[in-house]
Design a protein around this motif. Structure first.
Motif, PDB file in Angstrom:
ATOM      1  N   ARG A 262      39.186  40.850  39.266  1.00  0.00           N
ATOM      2  CA  ARG A 262      40.024  40.370  40.381  1.00  0.00           C
ATOM      3  C   ARG A 262      39.741  41.333  41.390  1.00  0.00           C
ATOM      4  O   ARG A 262      39.571  42.543  41.177  1.00  0.00           O
ATOM      5  CB  ARG A 262      41.387  40.580  39.926  1.00  0.00           C
ATOM      6  CG  ARG A 262      42.353  40.184  40.950  1.00  0.00           C
ATOM      7  CD  ARG A 262      43.992  40.234  40.527  1.00  0.00           C
ATOM      8  NE  ARG A 262      44.182  41.465  40.165  1.00  0.00           N
ATOM      9  CZ  ARG A 262      45.221  41.634  39.207  1.00  0.00           C
ATOM     10  NH1 ARG A 262      45.539  41.068  38.463  1.00  0.00           N
ATOM     11  NH2 ARG A 262      45.547  43.129  39.167  1.00  0.00           N
ATOM     12  N   PHE A 263      39.706  40.900  42.803  1.00  0.00           N
ATOM     13  CA  PHE A 263      39.387  41.408  43.882  1.00  0.00           C
ATOM     14  C   PHE A 263      40.696  41.544  44.663  1.00  0.00           C
ATOM     15  O   PHE A 263      41.159  40.566  45.219  1.00  0.00           O
ATOM     16  CB  PHE A 263      38.218  40.944  44.681  1.00  0.00           C
ATOM     17  CG  PHE A 263      36.961  40.769  43.866  1.00  0.00           C
ATOM     18  CD1 PHE A 263      36.035  41.815  44.194  1.00  0.00           C
ATOM     19  CD2 PHE A 263      37.019  39.971  42.992  1.00  0.00           C
ATOM     20  CE1 PHE A 263      34.834  41.998  43.211  1.00  0.00           C
ATOM     21  CE2 PHE A 263      35.754  39.959  42.012  1.00  0.00           C
ATOM     22  CZ  PHE A 263      34.554  41.065  42.384  1.00  0.00           C
ATOM     23  N   SER A 264      41.252  42.777  45.297  1.00  0.00           N
ATOM     24  CA  SER A 264      42.330  42.959  45.890  1.00  0.00           C
ATOM     25  C   SER A 264      42.606  44.250  46.858  1.00  0.00           C
ATOM     26  O   SER A 264      41.485  45.003  46.649  1.00  0.00           O
ATOM     27  CB  SER A 264      43.573  43.221  44.807  1.00  0.00           C
ATOM     28  OG  SER A 264      43.378  44.265  44.156  1.00  0.00           O
ATOM     29  N   PHE A 265      43.518  44.337  47.710  1.00  0.00           N
ATOM     30  CA  PHE A 265      43.541  45.441  48.658  1.00  0.00           C
ATOM     31  C   PHE A 265      44.368  46.617  47.973  1.00  0.00           C
ATOM     32  O   PHE A 265      44.028  47.660  47.885  1.00  0.00           O
ATOM     33  CB  PHE A 265      44.053  44.996  49.933  1.00  0.00           C
ATOM     34  CG  PHE A 265      43.368  44.081  50.898  1.00  0.00           C
ATOM     35  CD1 PHE A 265      42.072  44.376  51.080  1.00  0.00           C
ATOM     36  CD2 PHE A 265      43.821  42.916  51.243  1.00  0.00           C
ATOM     37  CE1 PHE A 265      41.174  43.686  52.053  1.00  0.00           C
ATOM     38  CE2 PHE A 265      42.895  41.980  51.821  1.00  0.00           C
ATOM     39  CZ  PHE A 265      41.757  42.338  52.102  1.00  0.00           C
ATOM     40  N   TRP A 266      45.356  46.140  47.243  1.00  0.00           N
ATOM     41  CA  TRP A 266      46.279  47.040  46.508  1.00  0.00           C
ATOM     42  C   TRP A 266      46.092  46.857  44.965  1.00  0.00           C
ATOM     43  O   TRP A 266      46.115  45.688  44.415  1.00  0.00           O
ATOM     44  CB  TRP A 266      47.778  46.785  46.899  1.00  0.00           C
ATOM     45  CG  TRP A 266      48.715  47.391  45.985  1.00  0.00           C
ATOM     46  CD1 TRP A 266      49.421  46.801  45.073  1.00  0.00           C
ATOM     47  CD2 TRP A 266      49.011  48.881  45.746  1.00  0.00           C
ATOM     48  NE1 TRP A 266      50.186  47.917  44.282  1.00  0.00           N
ATOM     49  CE2 TRP A 266      49.958  48.923  44.896  1.00  0.00           C
ATOM     50  CE3 TRP A 266      48.604  50.039  46.526  1.00  0.00           C
ATOM     51  CZ2 TRP A 266      50.445  50.296  44.537  1.00  0.00           C
ATOM     52  CZ3 TRP A 266      48.959  51.311  46.078  1.00  0.00           C
ATOM     53  CH2 TRP A 266      49.965  51.211  45.024  1.00  0.00           C
ATOM     54  N   SER A 267      45.874  47.855  44.498  1.00  0.00           N
ATOM     55  CA  SER A 267      45.806  47.928  42.938  1.00  0.00           C
ATOM     56  C   SER A 267      46.939  49.057  42.435  1.00  0.00           C
ATOM     57  O   SER A 267      46.675  50.225  42.695  1.00  0.00           O
ATOM     58  CB  SER A 267      44.491  48.329  42.423  1.00  0.00           C
ATOM     59  OG  SER A 267      44.499  48.581  40.880  1.00  0.00           O
ATOM     60  N   ALA A 268      47.822  48.604  41.743  1.00  0.00           N
ATOM     61  CA  ALA A 268      48.835  49.910  41.160  1.00  0.00           C
ATOM     62  C   ALA A 268      48.180  50.762  40.111  1.00  0.00           C
ATOM     63  O   ALA A 268      48.711  51.630  39.647  1.00  0.00           O
ATOM     64  CB  ALA A 268      49.919  49.109  40.140  1.00  0.00           C
ATOM     65  N   GLU A 269      46.854  50.343  39.723  1.00  0.00           N
ATOM     66  CA  GLU A 269      46.059  51.247  38.736  1.00  0.00           C
ATOM     67  C   GLU A 269      45.257  52.196  39.687  1.00  0.00           C
ATOM     68  O   GLU A 269      44.544  53.059  38.955  1.00  0.00           O
ATOM     69  CB  GLU A 269      45.369  50.320  37.841  1.00  0.00           C
ATOM     70  CG  GLU A 269      46.074  49.706  36.965  1.00  0.00           C
ATOM     71  CD  GLU A 269      46.561  48.713  37.430  1.00  0.00           C
ATOM     72  OE1 GLU A 269      45.940  47.849  38.308  1.00  0.00           O
ATOM     73  OE2 GLU A 269      47.682  47.801  36.964  1.00  0.00           O
ATOM     74  N   ASP A 270      45.068  52.082  40.955  1.00  0.00           N
ATOM     75  CA  ASP A 270      44.102  52.834  41.684  1.00  0.00           C
ATOM     76  C   ASP A 270      44.504  54.290  41.568  1.00  0.00           C
ATOM     77  O   ASP A 270      45.398  54.745  41.747  1.00  0.00           O
ATOM     78  CB  ASP A 270      44.269  52.422  43.342  1.00  0.00           C
ATOM     79  CG  ASP A 270      43.252  52.997  43.936  1.00  0.00           C
ATOM     80  OD1 ASP A 270      42.772  54.226  43.570  1.00  0.00           O
ATOM     81  OD2 ASP A 270      42.880  52.507  45.178  1.00  0.00           O
ATOM     82  N   PRO A 271      43.416  55.404  41.095  1.00  0.00           N
ATOM     83  CA  PRO A 271      43.781  56.681  41.016  1.00  0.00           C
ATOM     84  C   PRO A 271      43.595  57.377  42.210  1.00  0.00           C
ATOM     85  O   PRO A 271      43.790  58.537  42.015  1.00  0.00           O
ATOM     86  CB  PRO A 271      42.511  57.049  40.060  1.00  0.00           C
ATOM     87  CG  PRO A 271      41.429  56.086  40.451  1.00  0.00           C
ATOM     88  CD  PRO A 271      42.175  54.690  40.850  1.00  0.00           C
ATOM     89  N   ALA A 347      39.616  46.856  46.120  1.00  0.00           N
ATOM     90  CA  ALA A 347      39.862  47.233  45.097  1.00  0.00           C
ATOM     91  C   ALA A 347      39.194  46.186  43.959  1.00  0.00           C
ATOM     92  O   ALA A 347      39.625  45.012  43.987  1.00  0.00           O
ATOM     93  CB  ALA A 347      41.188  47.384  44.381  1.00  0.00           C
ATOM     94  N   VAL A 348      38.424  46.537  42.982  1.00  0.00           N
ATOM     95  CA  VAL A 348      37.869  45.768  41.715  1.00  0.00           C
ATOM     96  C   VAL A 348      38.520  46.147  40.492  1.00  0.00           C
ATOM     97  O   VAL A 348      38.604  47.110  40.165  1.00  0.00           O
ATOM     98  CB  VAL A 348      36.490  45.759  41.665  1.00  0.00           C
ATOM     99  CG1 VAL A 348      35.643  44.854  40.636  1.00  0.00           C
ATOM    100  CG2 VAL A 348      35.600  45.714  43.092  1.00  0.00           C
ATOM    101  N   SER A 349      38.938  45.069  39.950  1.00  0.00           N
ATOM    102  CA  SER A 349      39.744  45.436  38.675  1.00  0.00           C
ATOM    103  C   SER A 349      39.162  44.319  37.501  1.00  0.00           C
ATOM    104  O   SER A 349      39.007  43.276  37.909  1.00  0.00           O
ATOM    105  CB  SER A 349      41.331  45.154  38.716  1.00  0.00           C
ATOM    106  OG  SER A 349      41.708  46.043  39.952  1.00  0.00           O
ATOM    107  N   ARG A 350      39.383  44.857  36.479  1.00  0.00           N
ATOM    108  CA  ARG A 350      38.932  43.859  35.286  1.00  0.00           C
ATOM    109  C   ARG A 350      40.293  43.515  34.517  1.00  0.00           C
ATOM    110  O   ARG A 350      41.144  44.336  34.110  1.00  0.00           O
ATOM    111  CB  ARG A 350      38.109  44.656  34.145  1.00  0.00           C
ATOM    112  CG  ARG A 350      38.035  44.127  32.792  1.00  0.00           C
ATOM    113  CD  ARG A 350      36.937  42.899  32.775  1.00  0.00           C
ATOM    114  NE  ARG A 350      36.748  42.183  31.366  1.00  0.00           N
ATOM    115  CZ  ARG A 350      35.998  42.690  30.508  1.00  0.00           C
ATOM    116  NH1 ARG A 350      35.249  43.686  30.670  1.00  0.00           N
ATOM    117  NH2 ARG A 350      36.068  42.035  29.426  1.00  0.00           N
ATOM    118  N   VAL A 351      40.579  42.119  34.350  1.00  0.00           N
ATOM    119  CA  VAL A 351      41.890  41.484  34.120  1.00  0.00           C
ATOM    120  C   VAL A 351      41.899  41.245  32.585  1.00  0.00           C
ATOM    121  O   VAL A 351      40.742  40.789  32.080  1.00  0.00           O
ATOM    122  CB  VAL A 351      42.308  40.441  34.894  1.00  0.00           C
ATOM    123  CG1 VAL A 351      43.589  39.987  34.404  1.00  0.00           C
ATOM    124  CG2 VAL A 351      42.253  40.637  36.421  1.00  0.00           C
TER     125      VAL A 351
END
Length: 378
Positions: A262-271, A347-351
């Motif tokens: 998933r490609f997003s601007f905000w990620s709740a997991e961003d460190p 932000a790039v996340s693995r769902v």
């Protein structure tokens, strides 16, 4: 804002600052940042979340100038939003305005405030119209999501051939599909298969033989992406590249059968430190760490950085924001403006079926000629 909510936010910020005291309180007058938000109507939850992000941001800022938020309700209605914006602009204490959660309100707000000579920062990443250069300043611009997906597919997944799912009835979907295709081809990839949605939202399998495919990019709701993957034998199990802002339940369901990014601007997991700071304040305020909160927080970061460089006068703020500005917030690098385009952080996340794992942030450059419009599911 009700009184109890105001006290709660103040208490959160005081706690977050560790009880530090200013060396001299002084009689400094706060600089007003106006906000036109949908505090009533269908998008009221997003409007309230934006306001929470705005208020936490100004309350936690140190040094001069001191900012304060004056939020007014536009109800998500373009005409009412413009009227409220003009009322804000008539007050010389208001130095800039943020708002425009949707493109339908962002564009008329930008035009009205330009006429009034007041800097405006749009919250909608779809504020800039398609097909030509725009002077609208946004916290973020949606084409960056598709461009980042193309870059990730080529550089991280070594994908040479991609299928694209798009909705011909949605200008947003078509523009995002075009952005991905352009960037993917620029990096040496090809798009041999495109699946369009029909009037019922079902993907139409292309005629002819199915080619070998490495990834599937969807500029559609996630459930449509999963349905499209089922239309091709060689799409089953391939990695899926999805854009944030559609239906998260569908993303989790798709992750049961596919590797989903998933490609997003905000990620709740961003460190990152800025993201952690915002998450901590939101947790203490018992508020969800949503994209709306993060966009409010970052709108303050963008305006405050402009004020640090150019001062708080309206003309200087507007000139710097429209000319391009390098700022960083909880969502990474912020867009600002600039005739040569903007560099965005995605932000790039693995769902997974039950969670999302933050992987990295990618910086991509977006040319104004490929800005997108229409509405988006936020």
């Amino acid at each position: 804002m009700n009184r109890s909510r105001a006290f709660l936010l103040l208490a959160v910020v005081v706690a977050g600052l560790g009880g530090c005291r200013a060396s001299s309180p002084g009689p400094e007058r706060a600089v007003v940042l106006g906000a036109v938000l949908p505090l009533t109507g269908p998008a009221s939850n997003a409007g309230e979340a934006v306001r929470t992000g705005l208020e936490l941001a100004v309350a936690s800022r140190e040094g001069s100038p001191r900012w304060t938020i004056r939020a007014v309700d536009g109800g998500g209605d373009p005409m009412l939003s413009v009227r409220r914006a003009r009322e804000l602009a008539a007050d010389p204490e208001v130095r800039a305005v943020v708002g425009g959660w949707s493109p339908a309100t962002a564009r008329p707000l930008a035009a009205a405030l330009e006429s009034a000579g007041v800097a405006f920062v749009a919250l909608s990443p779809l504020a800039a119209p398609p097909g030509y250069e725009s002077r609208i300043v946004s916290v973020h611009r949606a084409p960056a999501l598709a461009a980042a997906a193309a870059r990730y597919a080529r550089e991280r997944l070594d994908a040479g051939a991609a299928a694209v799912v798009r909705d011909p009835a949605s200008a947003t979907s078509m523009a995002m599909a075009e952005e991905f295709s352009f960037e993917f081809a620029q990096r040496g990839g090809e798009i041999p298969w495109t699946l369009d949605l029909d009037e019922d939202g079902e993907p139409i399998r292309p005629a002819g033989r199915e080619p070998e495919l490495d990834v599937l990019f969807a500029a559609t709701p996630y459930v449509s992406a999963a349905a499209a993957a089922a239309r091709g034998d060689r799409l089953r199990g391939v990695p899926m590249l999805l854009i944030d802002g559609w239906d998260h339940e569908g993303a989790s369901a798709a992750a049961a059968d596919h590797v989903v990014f998933r490609f997003s601007f905000w990620s709740a997991e961003d460190p990152s430190p800025e993201a952690r700071k915002l998450r901590g304040l939101l947790r203490d305020a018992d508020a969800a760490p949503t994209t709306a909160c993060a966009f409010g927080w970052d709108a303050v970061a963008l305006v405050a950085e402009a004020a640090r460089v150019a001062g708080v006068e309206r003309e200087g703020l507007r000139s710097l924001l429209e000319g391009g500005l390098d700022a960083t917030g909880a969502t990474g690098r912020l867009a600002g403006g600039g005739p040569a385009g903007v560099t965005e952080s995605v932000a790039v996340s693995r769902v997974q079926p039950d969670r999302a794992e933050f992987l990295e942030r990618l910086e991509v450059r977006i040319a104004p000629r490929r800005a997108v419009a229409d509405t988006a599911a936020n």
